[in-house]
Structure formats: C-alpha cells, structure tokens
Design a protein around this motif. Structure first.
Motif, PDB file in Angstrom:
ATOM      1  N   ARG A  68       3.400  -1.491  -8.980  1.00  0.00           N
ATOM      2  CA  ARG A  68       2.509  -1.067  -8.096  1.00  0.00           C
ATOM      3  C   ARG A  68       1.850  -1.964  -7.006  1.00  0.00           C
ATOM      4  NH1 ARG A  68      -2.193   1.360 -12.000  1.00  0.00           N
ATOM      5  NH2 ARG A  68      -2.967   1.996  -9.913  1.00  0.00           N
ATOM      6  N   MET A  69       1.733  -1.524  -6.007  1.00  0.00           N
ATOM      7  CA  MET A  69       1.296  -2.304  -4.857  1.00  0.00           C
ATOM      8  C   MET A  69      -0.026  -1.847  -4.250  1.00  0.00           C
ATOM      9  SD  MET A  69       4.805  -3.152  -2.664  1.00  0.00           S
ATOM     10  CE  MET A  69       4.263  -4.552  -2.124  1.00  0.00           C
ATOM     11  N   ALA A  70      -0.748  -2.633  -3.784  1.00  0.00           N
ATOM     12  CA  ALA A  70      -2.166  -2.286  -3.392  1.00  0.00           C
ATOM     13  C   ALA A  70      -2.569  -2.981  -2.054  1.00  0.00           C
ATOM     14  CB  ALA A  70      -3.347  -2.604  -4.187  1.00  0.00           C
ATOM     15  N   ARG A  71      -3.290  -2.369  -1.397  1.00  0.00           N
ATOM     16  CA  ARG A  71      -3.707  -3.141  -0.125  1.00  0.00           C
ATOM     17  C   ARG A  71      -5.381  -3.106   0.007  1.00  0.00           C
ATOM     18  NH1 ARG A  71      -0.884   0.259   4.443  1.00  0.00           N
ATOM     19  NH2 ARG A  71       1.144  -0.466   4.038  1.00  0.00           N
ATOM     20  N   ARG A 119      -9.629  -2.274  -2.768  1.00  0.00           N
ATOM     21  CA  ARG A 119      -8.356  -2.324  -3.158  1.00  0.00           C
ATOM     22  C   ARG A 119      -7.713  -0.753  -3.329  1.00  0.00           C
ATOM     23  NH1 ARG A 119      -5.507  -6.237  -7.505  1.00  0.00           N
ATOM     24  NH2 ARG A 119      -6.691  -7.405  -6.335  1.00  0.00           N
ATOM     25  N   GLU A 120      -6.761  -0.495  -2.578  1.00  0.00           N
ATOM     26  CA  GLU A 120      -6.388   1.027  -2.417  1.00  0.00           C
ATOM     27  C   GLU A 120      -4.761   0.770  -2.957  1.00  0.00           C
ATOM     28  OE1 GLU A 120      -6.700   2.520   1.151  1.00  0.00           O
ATOM     29  OE2 GLU A 120      -8.784   3.027   0.969  1.00  0.00           O
ATOM     30  N   TYR A 121      -4.161   1.439  -3.936  1.00  0.00           N
ATOM     31  CA  TYR A 121      -2.790   1.462  -4.375  1.00  0.00           C
ATOM     32  C   TYR A 121      -2.250   2.597  -3.546  1.00  0.00           C
ATOM     33  CZ  TYR A 121      -4.486  -1.109  -8.481  1.00  0.00           C
ATOM     34  OH  TYR A 121      -4.949  -2.120  -9.403  1.00  0.00           O
ATOM     35  N   ASP A 158       0.515   5.241  -2.516  1.00  0.00           N
ATOM     36  CA  ASP A 158       1.198   6.260  -3.240  1.00  0.00           C
ATOM     37  C   ASP A 158       2.535   6.219  -2.621  1.00  0.00           C
ATOM     38  OD1 ASP A 158       0.685   7.018  -0.706  1.00  0.00           O
ATOM     39  OD2 ASP A 158      -0.375   8.994  -0.978  1.00  0.00           O
ATOM     40  N   ARG A 161       4.079   4.037   0.277  1.00  0.00           N
ATOM     41  CA  ARG A 161       5.272   3.279  -0.054  1.00  0.00           C
ATOM     42  C   ARG A 161       6.436   3.153   0.970  1.00  0.00           C
ATOM     43  NH1 ARG A 161       5.029   0.669  -4.995  1.00  0.00           N
ATOM     44  NH2 ARG A 161       7.034  -0.455  -5.668  1.00  0.00           N
TER      45      ARG A 161
END
Length: 165
Positions: A131-134, A141-143, A145, A149
C-alpha cells in the motif's frame, strides 16, 4: 609707507642675482678631459657618457644627420618575461576552467545517478504491491487507489527514462 616700499625695492634688487643664475647650465668633459661649463649644449661630437649635468636633469636628444631617429623597438627581457608570465596565466586559467568543467560534469553525473537510483526504488515499491500513501494539501495521508497507482507508475517510468539513459 615709504619705508615699506623702499624695503620691498631693496629685497627685489637683492634677489636679482639669484634669479639670473637660474639659467640652463651644461657641464661636460671635452676630448682632452677638461671640464666645460656653458649655457648651451655641448657639441654633437661629445659622447653622452661625457656629459656630467644637464639643465633640469633632462636627457638631451642627439640629432644625427638632421633628423632624430627613434630606436628600433626590440623586445627586452622584461617584455619577454611579461609575455611568459601572461602565457602561464592563460594556461593556468585554461586548466582551472577545465577542472571546473570536469567537476560540474561529475556533479551532474552524480545527480543523474542518484535520481535514477531513487526512481528505480520507487518503481520497485510500486511493483511490490504494498500500500502506498501520499500527503494531501491538508497534510492528511491518502492511500493510492488503482488508477492513482497506475498514474504514479507511469510518472516513475518517465522519470527512469530521463534519469537513467
């Protein structure tokens, strides 16, 4: 008043011999070695080394054949030393410029290598499936989708092409 005018007149008369002696005086030794003193320059047959004093310490120009000739310009030792020093400075400047250019090229290459390494690391993280977040504008923090991605993966591929080639 008459007394001061008389004193002034006497002072002026006393200074006349001093003013009269301020004429141009030449001193030289003639061919027989006799000291000659005159208010006119010595004859042209007297060598420059035989002239002892000139009026005002000036160097007399000797005119030969009715015209004054300028000496031929020949490079002196100091001129050649200046030229050599100038060439050394130019060579040193070229070497310094080359060293600066090499250092700049080396720094640019190091930056490209670092950018390439970071882009490949991001690609590896995207490919791992974790999982990656910004962080958004509010600092939350927003992951990512699937569509975000994919967009990030495309941006990283472009960055790898620019930095690694």
């Amino acid at each position: 008043m008459r007394r001061s005018i008389a004193l002034l007149a006497i002072a002026c008369l006393a200074l006349l011999p001093v003013v009269g002696s301020a004429q141009a005086i030449w001193k030289w030794k003639d061919a027989n070695g006799t000291l000659q003193v005159s208010d006119t320059p010595p004859p042209t047959s007297v060598p420059d080394s035989a002239i002892i004093s000139r009026p005002g310490g000036r160097v007399a120009e000797i005119v030969v054949g009715g015209s004054a000739e300028a000496p031929a310009s020949t490079p002196s030792r100091s001129d050649s030393a200046l030229e050599a020093r100038k060439r050394e400075q130019q060579a040193g400047q070229k070497a310094a410029d080359a060293a600066r250019a090499a250092a700049t090229k080396e720094r640019d290459q190091a930056r490209r290598e670092e950018n390439c390494r970071q882009a490949r690391q991001q690609q590896a993280n995207l490919d791992s499936g974790m999982r990656m977040a910004r962080l958004n504008d509010k600092g939350e923090r927003e992951y990512l989708d699937d569509s975000a991605r994919a967009a990030e993966a495309e941006r990283v591929r472009q960055r790898i092409q620019q930095a690694c080639n």
